[in-house]
Design a protein around this motif. Structure first.
Motif, PDB file in Angstrom:
ATOM      1  N   THR A  36      -9.256   0.369   4.972  1.00 44.84           N
ATOM      2  CA  THR A  36      -9.866   0.720   6.255  1.00 44.84           C
ATOM      3  C   THR A  36      -9.716   2.196   6.595  1.00 44.84           C
ATOM      4  N   LYS A  37      -9.175   2.969   5.681  1.00 49.36           N
ATOM      5  CA  LYS A  37      -9.113   4.423   5.859  1.00 49.36           C
ATOM      6  C   LYS A  37      -9.492   5.107   4.553  1.00 49.36           C
ATOM      7  N   HIS A  38     -10.697   5.570   4.460  1.00 47.03           N
ATOM      8  CA  HIS A  38     -11.147   6.498   3.427  1.00 47.03           C
ATOM      9  C   HIS A  38     -11.056   6.003   1.983  1.00 47.03           C
ATOM     10  N   LEU A  39      -9.991   5.278   1.617  1.00 49.17           N
ATOM     11  CA  LEU A  39      -9.606   5.124   0.216  1.00 49.17           C
ATOM     12  C   LEU A  39     -10.129   3.853  -0.440  1.00 49.17           C
ATOM     13  N   ILE A  40     -10.300   3.959  -1.760  1.00 51.62           N
ATOM     14  CA  ILE A  40     -10.357   2.773  -2.612  1.00 51.62           C
ATOM     15  C   ILE A  40      -9.365   2.991  -3.753  1.00 51.62           C
TER      16      ILE A  40
ATOM     17  N   ALA B  99      -4.048  15.184  -3.017  1.00 49.25           N
ATOM     18  CA  ALA B  99      -5.451  15.116  -3.432  1.00 49.25           C
ATOM     19  C   ALA B  99      -6.345  14.555  -2.335  1.00 49.25           C
ATOM     20  N   CYS B 100      -5.753  14.054  -1.252  1.00 52.49           N
ATOM     21  CA  CYS B 100      -6.533  13.458  -0.165  1.00 52.49           C
ATOM     22  C   CYS B 100      -7.144  14.540   0.718  1.00 52.49           C
ATOM     23  N   SER B 101      -8.241  14.207   1.359  1.00 50.66           N
ATOM     24  CA  SER B 101      -8.891  15.143   2.260  1.00 50.66           C
ATOM     25  C   SER B 101      -8.021  15.384   3.482  1.00 50.66           C
ATOM     26  N   LEU B 102      -8.270  16.505   4.152  1.00 51.99           N
ATOM     27  CA  LEU B 102      -7.490  16.838   5.346  1.00 51.99           C
ATOM     28  C   LEU B 102      -7.683  15.804   6.454  1.00 51.99           C
ATOM     29  N   PRO B 103      -8.911  15.316   6.705  1.00 52.34           N
ATOM     30  CA  PRO B 103      -9.047  14.274   7.727  1.00 52.34           C
ATOM     31  C   PRO B 103      -8.217  13.029   7.422  1.00 52.34           C
ATOM     32  N   LEU B 104      -8.117  12.642   6.155  1.00 56.55           N
ATOM     33  CA  LEU B 104      -7.316  11.473   5.798  1.00 56.55           C
ATOM     34  C   LEU B 104      -5.836  11.764   6.008  1.00 56.55           C
ATOM     35  N   GLN B 105      -5.389  12.937   5.613  1.00 55.21           N
ATOM     36  CA  GLN B 105      -3.985  13.289   5.823  1.00 55.21           C
ATOM     37  C   GLN B 105      -3.653  13.295   7.315  1.00 55.21           C
ATOM     38  N   ALA B 106      -4.579  13.800   8.117  1.00 50.82           N
ATOM     39  CA  ALA B 106      -4.346  13.825   9.559  1.00 50.82           C
ATOM     40  C   ALA B 106      -4.309  12.407  10.117  1.00 50.82           C
ATOM     41  N   SER B 107      -5.164  11.540   9.590  1.00 54.55           N
ATOM     42  CA  SER B 107      -5.198  10.156  10.055  1.00 54.55           C
ATOM     43  C   SER B 107      -3.887   9.451   9.752  1.00 54.55           C
ATOM     44  N   PHE B 108      -3.349   9.662   8.552  1.00 55.25           N
ATOM     45  CA  PHE B 108      -2.073   9.028   8.202  1.00 55.25           C
ATOM     46  C   PHE B 108      -0.916   9.609   9.019  1.00 55.25           C
TER      47      PHE B 108
ATOM     48  N   PHE C 162       0.825  -1.202   0.000  1.00 53.25           N
ATOM     49  CA  PHE C 162       0.000   0.000   0.000  1.00 53.25           C
ATOM     50  C   PHE C 162       0.859   1.251   0.000  1.00 53.25           C
ATOM     51  N   LYS C 163       0.421   2.207  -0.810  1.00 52.20           N
ATOM     52  CA  LYS C 163       0.953   3.563  -0.722  1.00 52.20           C
ATOM     53  C   LYS C 163      -0.104   4.512  -1.268  1.00 52.20           C
ATOM     54  N   VAL C 164      -0.091   5.730  -0.752  1.00 57.45           N
ATOM     55  CA  VAL C 164      -1.007   6.746  -1.256  1.00 57.45           C
ATOM     56  C   VAL C 164      -0.435   7.267  -2.559  1.00 57.45           C
ATOM     57  N   TRP C 165      -1.235   7.259  -3.604  1.00 56.25           N
ATOM     58  CA  TRP C 165      -0.741   7.675  -4.905  1.00 56.25           C
ATOM     59  C   TRP C 165      -0.554   9.190  -4.999  1.00 56.25           C
ATOM     60  N   ASP C 166      -1.472   9.929  -4.391  1.00 56.58           N
ATOM     61  CA  ASP C 166      -1.388  11.393  -4.448  1.00 56.58           C
ATOM     62  C   ASP C 166      -1.915  11.953  -3.130  1.00 56.58           C
ATOM     63  N   MET C 167      -1.005  12.178  -2.178  1.00 59.66           N
ATOM     64  CA  MET C 167      -1.413  12.654  -0.859  1.00 59.66           C
ATOM     65  C   MET C 167      -2.032  14.043  -0.927  1.00 59.66           C
TER      66      MET C 167
ATOM     67  N   GLN D 250      -5.438   2.996 -11.983  1.00 54.53           N
ATOM     68  CA  GLN D 250      -6.590   3.527 -12.714  1.00 54.53           C
ATOM     69  C   GLN D 250      -7.179   4.738 -11.992  1.00 54.53           C
ATOM     70  N   ALA D 251      -7.461   4.580 -10.698  1.00 53.09           N
ATOM     71  CA  ALA D 251      -8.039   5.701  -9.951  1.00 53.09           C
ATOM     72  C   ALA D 251      -7.829   5.485  -8.465  1.00 53.09           C
ATOM     73  N   GLU D 252      -7.573   6.570  -7.742  1.00 53.27           N
ATOM     74  CA  GLU D 252      -7.520   6.581  -6.284  1.00 53.27           C
ATOM     75  C   GLU D 252      -8.632   7.516  -5.814  1.00 53.27           C
ATOM     76  N   ILE D 253      -9.544   6.985  -5.002  1.00 48.78           N
ATOM     77  CA  ILE D 253     -10.725   7.748  -4.622  1.00 48.78           C
ATOM     78  C   ILE D 253     -10.802   7.851  -3.102  1.00 48.78           C
ATOM     79  N   ASP D 254     -10.898   9.075  -2.610  1.00 48.58           N
ATOM     80  CA  ASP D 254     -11.147   9.334  -1.186  1.00 48.58           C
ATOM     81  C   ASP D 254     -12.652   9.178  -0.993  1.00 48.58           C
ATOM     82  N   ALA D 255     -13.089   7.927  -0.723  1.00 48.05           N
ATOM     83  CA  ALA D 255     -14.497   7.570  -0.884  1.00 48.05           C
ATOM     84  C   ALA D 255     -15.353   7.854   0.333  1.00 48.05           C
TER      85      ALA D 255
END
Length: 1133
Positions: free
Chosen positions: A428-432, A394-403, A387-392, A446-451
């Motif tokens: 288990t954290k925000h993403l698909i 583009a992630c929401s602030l709550p997700l960035q804070a969680s990481f 696992f790695k975040v493809w584009d940090m 293909q796509a990284e989605i802060d779902a």
């Protein structure tokens, strides 16, 4: 209504019948809709009491519920109409026509007109189709035979045609037992109590001195027969029958339910078996009136869409042939229980999914966030993606804070898209994450989605509005639908708790989503942002997963309550209630039990360090296995799509593969392959395997098997869109000569001996005057349909038997030629047709209900059950030359014509919507792609054209690449790969694979060497991994579908008798492949015979033979004549 209330109705029906209240019995049958009394129905129909016949039917179905129901009402009203005409009562006939039959004109205007014209006859028997109509009595008997078949096939009558087996006077027995119990609870029991009423609880009057408790054993006949029954005393207090006064006494009921465990230890056996424990925390749920937990509590939303959804959920709208009532037990050998091998994942496995068509390709997700792609046959880890975040950014602030607080993440779900070209991962954290699978070692982002906010609990693919989408749910109590770029299409909000799972599904053209929350709520949604349409309660009110059977007809759910009680149930969609609850869970679970379905026959769940199996039709556990030990308490499990392999997680951060006999046989079939030859092939292809050695333990069951052939159907080729990605990573320069040398290492498998394959000839198929022009399997795989050059169609059906328990087509059993009791045949109108010039054409509706065909004359639509002509259209000239149903609307038909045009015709309104022009000769092929939204057409001019199915505008036109020295004569045929992108184009001069999105030829094979004769027909196998081609010299070639490499040659001597071999004119002219068995095909011959061919039982698959020890073939060799559009410099990189 709960299941116990339903059973009470049956008890009352039995009581009324025993007391000779006949009218009341049938009234209750009709009002409850629980039991359809076929005998009563037949009596009324024989008597001609048509009003009562329809009134009784109305309790079970309406005219427009489905095609079965429509046909039932039509046959009844038609008979009533004919009887009026037979009595020369034209006034009554007109009344019936206007009042009863007019409703059917919407669906078949031409038939209604024909029925109306009967009024003009002095004797309607002058009509050709009614010339055999006898007297009224015989006509009613014939009609009832047809009606019984329709009723038995109608899903709305499922489980309503057989009255449950009950002991005599069962209701009186239960009342007697209740009175006994009441008497034992008396403070002053008397030895001979005088019970005079059932309206109040029994209590003995006080007497002088204490008396011993004496059980009351009253004979059944001694129980007084009351005029009416009130609530059944103590039974009512145990709550199996919902009281209508629930609102008034809701608090008392909630208090009783909360204290149920502490109440009297003596309970009704029936209640104990069926009641669902209610948790103290769930008492609040009872603060409003609710139906019992065993009932789907549907909230009534008065909308047209809701009504349509409910109608679709009630029943499948498809016609099938009624299955025989005899039941054959399924063998436990069909279950994959033998441990084949173990794999070490390196982290706890949380989710798995097999590829939809490459049945040994397994996707695994783990608790450390890593996904891995395994080839089970090769025992190799093909790809591993930590696992790695493809584009940090583009992630929401709550997700960035969680990481920032905790970088750890786990996988909650992995799944393949239906076409196998995409992979979806929920974390288990925000993403698909979505990956495009370009090759086995080429997963592209293909796509990284802060779902979702928090955990993404589930992910699934769906296909609403002809668009592949992703459905997700999460701890934020929402369900969302995304396109493949990450754009949000829908947001469904309505759950009061985190959403645990989603289950997208469709019935006909109605697409919907089931969702479940951790509070046990089940909701259903249409793709319209209008809120949930239904509101269910899951058993146990806990986390639940829902799955449909593979054929989409049966709905199951499995879940675990907060108390750790697990429930596995089947839902009865027609009633919105639980149909059956499966037993076998013994241990309180600390987590949620996972389950899966397979083969439309079996269920499996992981619990108590075991895998437990059930037959879908039996509530008792079938068997269980510990898989040689090492399983966690709640193992994760997944069947492959064929149901012959089962993956199950282990406690040591790995998983095991279990197989049934067919699975073991399939894996063992690769033992003869050369390991060194494959290693050399892999080295030149540059396939890189990451990670340590995969195999922790190999079972002796397949210990000899070392590697699979890279071109085997078990492993998809990395070629996509004409580009071989393995070639681009080659470290050693590869020349065309090298490729040729490698091909020569492999010997062609030649099947010439009849013992090497199984062949069955269709009975009554030989007709020297009519060669087989077209051949189709029905979509169910149980029937075979042939259209002869004389316009006559023949249907063969395989039935369930001990030798053939599946009832599917097989070369091991001779089928029966199907013919309805009416004696009708499916014969096209060929009057005034020159059969030597006519082009037979045929198409089958996707639900096997109707077949459409023509042979130089009008197009006829036949009912597959009755063989009756439902309608005719498109009379010549010009004549039809090719037919194709629109894949998403059976009312839309593409019709290729001899005047070079394509008519887009709407059957329902009898109207040509548009005419497509562009070909220079007659149309010879039509193929729809739902993924690309195109129609591809081919003509006798060797031209291919693509058309936009939304606007019907032409996109592109091109001519096939005919080899030098060949002329462009003969038919060009088309068939799409299961991915709906790659297109097989066959012509007598070649086989070719096109990328339909660009209409570029990426592979081509031309007849030469061992197969030099012209190609007569070609078709994909059901899994699109093989191509079968027939040749004018009698040979059948089996090709790898992606490389067009010839793998096997089946000589005519393997399937033809000696007499036919002596004739130079007998050869296959058409081939059809089984819709579910990739190694089965059927061929139609010039002498009119039809044969089904499969490999021998020892061979299992059509396989290429391996080289001998020194690498030199020990027989005839062949080089592949397949070419691609790769430039020479690409091959030499």
């Amino acid at each position: 209504m709960s299941s116990l209330s339903r059973e009470l109705v049956f008890l009352i029906l039995q009581f009324l019948d025993e007391e000779k209240f006949k009218d009341s019995v049938h009234k209750l049958e009709q009002e409850s809709g629980f039991f359809f009394n076929m005998k009563y129905f037949e009596e009324k129909a024989h008597a001609g009491d048509w009003d009562e016949v329809e009134r009784y039917l109305s309790g079970f179905t309406k005219v427009d519920d489905n095609r079965y129901s429509m046909k039932i009402f039509f046959e009844i009203r038609k008979q009533k109409y004919l009887e009026a005409l037979d009595k020369h009562d034209r006034g009554k006939g007109v009344e019936i026509l206007v009042k009863d039959l007019k409703v059917f004109s919407t669906f078949n205007e031409e038939l209604f007109k024909e029925i109306t014209q009967l009024l003009t006859f002095d004797n309607f028997r002058e009509n050709e189709q009614l010339s055999k109509y006898g007297d009224t009595k015989s006509a009613r008997s014939i009609m009832l035979i047809e009606l019984k078949k329709l009723i038995e096939a109608n899903p709305l009558f499922r489980d309503k045609l057989v009255f449950p087996t009950l002991k005599q006077s069962r209701l009186r027995t239960l009342i007697n037992q209740s009175l006994n119990w009441q008497h034992q609870l008396c403070k002053n029991p008397r030895s001979n109590p005088d019970i005079k009423t059932l309206f109040t609880d029994h209590s003995c009057a006080p007497a002088n001195g204490a008396r011993a408790v004496t059980p009351v054993n009253l004979p059944i006949a001694a129980v007084a027969k009351p005029a009416t029954y009130g609530p059944l005393g103590p039974l009512g207090s145990h709550g199996p029958f919902p009281t209508t006064a629930a609102t008034a006494n809701v608090n008392a009921l909630a208090g009783w339910m909360a204290n149920a465990a502490a109440s009297s230890s003596v309970q009704s056996a029936g209640v104990t078996a069926s009641s669902i424990p209610v948790l103290p925390t769930q008492v609040a749920i009872l603060k409003r009136p609710r139906t019992p937990p065993n009932t789907l509590n549907m909230v009534d939303f008065q909308s047209t869409d809701h009504e349509q959804l409910m109608k679709r959920l009630r029943s499948a709208d498809e016609i099938t042939y009624p299955a025989p009532h005899q039941q054959f037990s399924r063998s436990m050998d069909d279950l994959p229980r033998a441990v084949v091998c173990s794999f070490h994942q390196g982290s706890n496995v949380t989710s798995m999914d097999f590829h939809p068509s490459h049945h040994t390709l397994l996707l695994v997700g783990s608790v450390n966030g890593e996904i891995t792609l395994w080839e089970i046959g090769l025992r190799e880890r093909l790809v591993s993606k930590p696992f790695k975040v493809w584009d940090m950014s583009a992630c929401s602030l709550p997700l960035q804070a969680s990481f920032a607080k905790d970088p750890s993440i786990s996988i909650s779900r992995v799944t393949w898209s239906p076409d196998g070209n995409l992979i979806g991962i929920a974390f288990t954290k925000h993403l698909i994450h979505l990956y495009a699978c370009q090759g086995l070692n080429d997963l592209r982002q293909q796509a990284e989605i802060d779902a979702h906010v928090g955990v993404v609990n589930d992910l699934a693919f769906s296909h609403p509005n002809k668009q592949l989408c992703v459905v997700t749910c999460g701890d934020d109590k929402q369900i969302k639908v995304w396109d493949l770029t990450g754009r949000k299409l829908y947001n469904f909000d309505g759950h009061d708790a985190p959403v645990y799972s989603v289950c997208p599904h469709h019935k006909e053209n109605i697409q919907f989503i089931f969702s479940t929350a951790i509070d046990g709520k089940i909701k259903a949604w249409l793709y319209d942002n209008m809120g949930s349409r239904v509101d269910y309660d899951a058993p146990g009110h806990g986390c639940t997963t829902m799955l449909y059977s593979a054929d989409g007809t049966r709905l199951f759910s499995c879940g675990t309550s907060k108390d750790g009680d697990s429930f596995l149930v089947e839902w009865n969609e027609s009633e919105g209630a639980i149909k059956r609850t499966y037993s076998g869970f013994r241990k309180k679970s600390a987590g949620v039990v996972q389950f899966d379905t397979t083969q439309n026959h079996f269920l499996a769940a992981g619990e108590d360090h075991q895998i437990k199996f059930w037959d879908m039709d039996n509530v008792n556990i079938l068997t269980s296995t510990e898989a040689e030990g090492g399983l966690p308490s709640l193992p994760c499990l997944r069947f492959n799509k064929e149901g012959i392999l089962l993956a199950v997680s282990t406690a040591d951060n790995g998983f095991k593969i279990l197989a049934n006999t067919e699975g073991l046989r399939s894996l063992r079939a690769f033992e003869s392959r050369s390991f060194e030859g494959l290693r050399a092939q892999n080295e030149t292809s540059g396939l890189k395997i990451s990670g340590p050695s995969a195999v922790a333990n190999v079972s002796p069951a397949v210990s000899k098997m070392e590697r699979l052939d890279r071109s085997s159907p078990s492993r998809p080729s990395p070629i996509r869109n004409g580009v071989d990605h393995t070639i681009r990573t080659t470290e050693k320069p590869r020349t065309l000569e090298d490729a040729s040398d490698k091909a020569k290492l492999w010997e062609l498998a030649e099947i010439m001996d009849p013992t090497k394959c199984r062949v069955v000839t269709m009975p009554d198929s030989a007709d020297s005057a009519s060669k087989v022009a077209r051949l189709l399997y029905t979509n169910s795989g149980a029937n075979l349909l042939a259209l002869g050059s004389n316009g006559t169609q023949k249907l063969w059906k395989w039935s369930r038997s001990e030798r053939n328990p599946s009832g599917k087509a097989t070369a091991s059993v001779v089928p029966q030629q199907w013919q309805p009791t009416s004696g009708l045949t499916m014969k096209n109108d060929v009057s005034d047709v020159n059969l030597d010039e006519a082009v037979p054409c045929i198409a089958l509706s996707k639900n096997d209900s109707y077949v459409m065909s023509a042979c130089g004359g009008k197009v006829s639509l036949f009912n597959m059950m009755t063989f009756k002509v439902m309608t005719t259209f498109m009379p010549p000239p010009p004549a039809s030359t090719f037919l194709a149903f629109h894949p998403q609307d059976n009312n839309i038909i593409a019709i290729g014509m001899e005047d070079f045009t394509i008519n887009i015709y709407n059957v329902r309104v009898d109207e040509v919507k548009t005419i497509l022009k562009g070909h220079q000769k007659r149309i010879t092929g039509l193929a729809f792609s739902t993924n690309l939204n195109i129609l591809v057409s081919s003509g006798a001019d060797a031209q291919l054209s693509t058309w936009n199915t939304d606007t019907w505008e032409k996109r592109k036109t091109m001519t096939i690449q005919v080899p030098a020295g060949k002329v462009t004569v003969g038919d060009t045929r088309l068939q799409f790969h299961s991915d709906q992108i790659h297109l097989l184009v066959s012509h007598e001069t070649q086989l070719a694979i096109y990328d339909a999105s660009k209409m570029e030829c990426i592979q081509q094979w031309v007849p030469q060497e061992v197969l030099p004769a012209p190609i007569s027909y070609a078709a994909y196998s059901c899994n699109s991994q093989l191509i079968y081609a027939t040749f004018c010299d009698g040979n059948v070639g089996v090709f790898d579908a992606e490389s067009l490499r010839l793998r096997s040659r089946i000589a005519s001597s393997a399937y033809l008798p000696q007499a036919a071999l002596n004739s130079q004119d007998v050869h296959p002219v058409v081939i059809a492949t089984h819709p579910h068995e990739p190694n089965q095909f059927a061929i139609g011959l010039t002498d009119g015979t039809v044969k089904v061919v499969e490999p021998s039982e020892s061979q299992v698959q059509w396989l290429v033979a391996g080289p001998n020890d020194n690498g030199i073939p020990n027989g005839r060799t062949t080089t592949s004549s397949a070419t691609s559009n790769l430039a020479p410099e690409q091959l030499q990189r």
